[in-house]
Motif scaffolding. Structure first.
Motif, PDB file in Angstrom:
ATOM      1  N   LEU A 123      38.337  39.471  53.525  1.00  0.00           N
ATOM      2  CA  LEU A 123      37.378  39.078  52.484  1.00  0.00           C
ATOM      3  C   LEU A 123      36.606  40.294  51.976  1.00  0.00           C
ATOM      4  O   LEU A 123      36.445  40.473  50.762  1.00  0.00           O
ATOM      5  CB  LEU A 123      36.410  38.032  53.035  1.00  0.00           C
ATOM      6  N   THR A 124      36.147  41.134  52.892  1.00  0.00           N
ATOM      7  CA  THR A 124      35.401  42.329  52.490  1.00  0.00           C
ATOM      8  C   THR A 124      36.265  43.249  51.638  1.00  0.00           C
ATOM      9  O   THR A 124      35.811  43.771  50.604  1.00  0.00           O
ATOM     10  CB  THR A 124      34.893  43.092  53.731  1.00  0.00           C
ATOM     11  N   HIS A 125      37.499  43.432  52.065  1.00  0.00           N
ATOM     12  CA  HIS A 125      38.436  44.269  51.306  1.00  0.00           C
ATOM     13  C   HIS A 125      38.636  43.707  49.893  1.00  0.00           C
ATOM     14  O   HIS A 125      38.618  44.458  48.909  1.00  0.00           O
ATOM     15  CB  HIS A 125      39.775  44.331  52.038  1.00  0.00           C
ATOM     16  N   THR A 126      38.815  42.409  49.778  1.00  0.00           N
ATOM     17  CA  THR A 126      39.037  41.782  48.475  1.00  0.00           C
ATOM     18  C   THR A 126      37.805  41.916  47.586  1.00  0.00           C
ATOM     19  O   THR A 126      37.920  42.183  46.385  1.00  0.00           O
ATOM     20  CB  THR A 126      39.404  40.289  48.649  1.00  0.00           C
ATOM     21  N   PHE A 127      36.631  41.735  48.177  1.00  0.00           N
ATOM     22  CA  PHE A 127      35.380  41.914  47.424  1.00  0.00           C
ATOM     23  C   PHE A 127      35.273  43.344  46.903  1.00  0.00           C
ATOM     24  O   PHE A 127      34.959  43.574  45.726  1.00  0.00           O
ATOM     25  CB  PHE A 127      34.179  41.578  48.312  1.00  0.00           C
ATOM     26  N   GLU A 128      35.525  44.302  47.777  1.00  0.00           N
ATOM     27  CA  GLU A 128      35.424  45.711  47.377  1.00  0.00           C
ATOM     28  C   GLU A 128      36.433  46.059  46.284  1.00  0.00           C
ATOM     29  O   GLU A 128      36.123  46.801  45.353  1.00  0.00           O
ATOM     30  CB  GLU A 128      35.657  46.613  48.598  1.00  0.00           C
ATOM     31  N   GLN A 129      37.633  45.510  46.399  1.00  0.00           N
ATOM     32  CA  GLN A 129      38.642  45.750  45.379  1.00  0.00           C
ATOM     33  C   GLN A 129      38.210  45.169  44.030  1.00  0.00           C
ATOM     34  O   GLN A 129      38.468  45.758  42.975  1.00  0.00           O
ATOM     35  CB  GLN A 129      39.973  45.129  45.811  1.00  0.00           C
ATOM     36  N   CYS A 130      37.571  44.029  44.082  1.00  0.00           N
ATOM     37  CA  CYS A 130      37.100  43.394  42.849  1.00  0.00           C
ATOM     38  C   CYS A 130      36.035  44.255  42.165  1.00  0.00           C
ATOM     39  O   CYS A 130      36.073  44.477  40.948  1.00  0.00           O
ATOM     40  CB  CYS A 130      36.535  42.006  43.187  1.00  0.00           C
ATOM     41  N   VAL A 131      35.096  44.747  42.951  1.00  0.00           N
ATOM     42  CA  VAL A 131      34.071  45.641  42.408  1.00  0.00           C
ATOM     43  C   VAL A 131      34.714  46.911  41.862  1.00  0.00           C
ATOM     44  O   VAL A 131      34.365  47.397  40.774  1.00  0.00           O
ATOM     45  CB  VAL A 131      33.016  45.988  43.483  1.00  0.00           C
ATOM     46  N   SER A 132      35.666  47.456  42.617  1.00  0.00           N
ATOM     47  CA  SER A 132      36.367  48.665  42.200  1.00  0.00           C
ATOM     48  C   SER A 132      37.049  48.469  40.848  1.00  0.00           C
ATOM     49  O   SER A 132      37.003  49.343  39.972  1.00  0.00           O
ATOM     50  CB  SER A 132      37.397  49.049  43.262  1.00  0.00           C
TER      51      SER A 132
END
Length: 433
Positions: A327-336
């Motif tokens: 989930l954290t990885h997906t959130f960070e990718q979305c922000v990126s």
């Protein structure tokens, strides 16, 4: 953004906010004509580019009858009327460029325009909801949403570049729809404490942002920078934060005091506001105030959806509390991906505003260019050389918004060595022929 409150609803749907499952914020199947009573409006609006070019649009509007608006009964009729009246208003104000503007909009245009605007909850000026969301038709009704199959209902001076600018922007809106449709899944998933649902929906949001960037790249193919800067841009300008219209505009028959409204701006699109609120991007200061004000230029139900996202469960807090790696990885990718999109928007503005503005200053000083190019430069709005059509200090604003988006990241990298994109890279790599 205020304190987050718990969502008491078990399920959120887009329909509650008049958002289409197929078209998102775009008006589905806009009307192509109004009842025959409104033919005087449509005749002028359809011929606006030619009337502006021949310096006769103001005369035509002066001769136009004052029409009642109560015969406009449906939302689609009101949206087409708003588009037509806003095209006429923009042409009337800017027909002679920034040096021969007017101070008063005549009663036969201002009164119906303000009445229609009030019924829609929109301002009486040309906005994104007009030029993009309600200004399209398909050549083949059963065909795809593509540049080859789309046309504008009404247009402005600038020929094919105007068509390209509005329709590419429409394709950006269309590209965002899967992400928009996933926002209720994120909110409902948080409410149900379902990490898998939130992760999956958030991944769709990120992919949609990537698709928006790909659609935006079409701008280079369909819009000529010199035509955008020298011809089109002034007609998208407003009478707030604009030195050419420092006193605003009197809407005759509506009120004696001049009114000020911002011109059309990408900041009036609800899409990025939704993604910002979802991800918890905190826009503050003058940039935040400008973005908040731009929500008053959106259809009210779309603004309410943005506010709904803002007032409900915090995704960022949920991600931090769960401490789930995927989930954290997906959130960070979305922000990126959102940072990357905003970097690319900066490259677009560099090509279509910053570089032409610099060239215009140089050519004005030297006057060593073709007569046609010099004439185009003379018509370009010098008062807006460093500003967007909405009135913002364009580069400072865009970089601040981009940097605030980057600040939303939870860590400086996602997994392994996959780091967030260099926020200065995109603009520096831009090359212009």
């Amino acid at each position: 953004m205020g304190t987050k409150v718990k969502n008491t609803q078990t399920s959120l749907s887009l329909k509650e906010f008049h958002i289409s499952e197929d078209c998102g914020f775009i008006l589905p199947e806009p009307l192509t004509d109004l009842p025959v009573y409104y033919k005087p409006w449509m005749d002028i609006a359809r011929n606006a580019p030619e009337l502006i070019s021949s310096h006769s649009l103001r005369l035509r509007i002066h001769d136009m009858p004052l029409l009642e608006t109560h015969l406009l009964r449906t939302h689609r009729e009101l949206r087409l009327a708003h588009l037509a009246l806003s095209i006429m208003t923009s042409g009337y104000v800017w027909q002679e460029g920034e040096r021969e503007t007017v101070k008063v909009l005549p009663r036969n245009l201002s009164v119906p325009f303000c009445e229609v605007s009030q019924r829609l909850g929109l301002p009486p000026i040309l906005i994104h909801a007009d030029t993009v969301l309600a200004n399209w038709k398909k050549r083949d009704p059963d065909g795809p949403f593509s540049m080859d199959n789309l046309e504008l209902l009404l247009t402005l001076p600038g020929g094919e570049s105007v068509r390209g600018f509005f329709l590419v922007t429409l394709l950006v809106e269309l590209a965002a729809i899967p992400g928009l449709k996933s926002i209720p899944d994120v909110i409902n998933g948080i409410h149900d404490n379902d990490v898998a649902v939130v992760t999956k929906a958030l991944d769709v949001v990120g992919q949609a942002i990537d698709s928006m960037k790909q659609a935006l790249k079409l701008m280079h193919e369909y819009v000529d920078p010199s035509i955008f800067y020298g011809i089109m841009r002034i007609y998208l300008s407003g009478w707030k934060d604009n030195p050419s219209m420092s006193e605003g505009l009197v809407y005759e028959g509506v009120q004696e005091k001049p009114m000020e409204f911002s011109g059309g701006s990408a900041a009036q699109s609800s899409i990025l506001h939704c993604f910002d609120e979802l991800l918890g991007v905190q826009h503050e200061g003058s940039s935040g105030a400008f973005l908040t004000r731009m929500r008053d230029y959106m259809p009210p139900s779309h603004k309410q959806f943005i506010e709904y996202i803002s007032s409900h469960l915090s995704l960022r807090s949920f991600v931090l509390q769960q401490a789930d790696e995927h989930l954290t990885h997906t959130f960070e990718q979305c922000v990126s991906r959102l940072v990357d999109f905003r970097n690319y928007h900066i490259t677009i503005v560099t090509r279509y505003i910053t570089i032409p503005a610099s060239r215009a200053k140089q050519l004005r000083a030297n006057q060593q260019c073709l007569a046609e190019e010099l004439d185009m430069i003379r018509k370009a709005p010098t008062a807006l050389e460093e500003r967007g059509t909405g009135g913002s200090g364009i580069m400072t604003f865009l970089k601040t918004v981009r940097d605030k988006t980057k600040d939303t990241t939870i860590t400086q990298c996602t997994n392994g060595n996959q780091v967030l994109p260099d926020v200065n890279k995109a603009a520096s790599e831009l090359t212009i022929d």
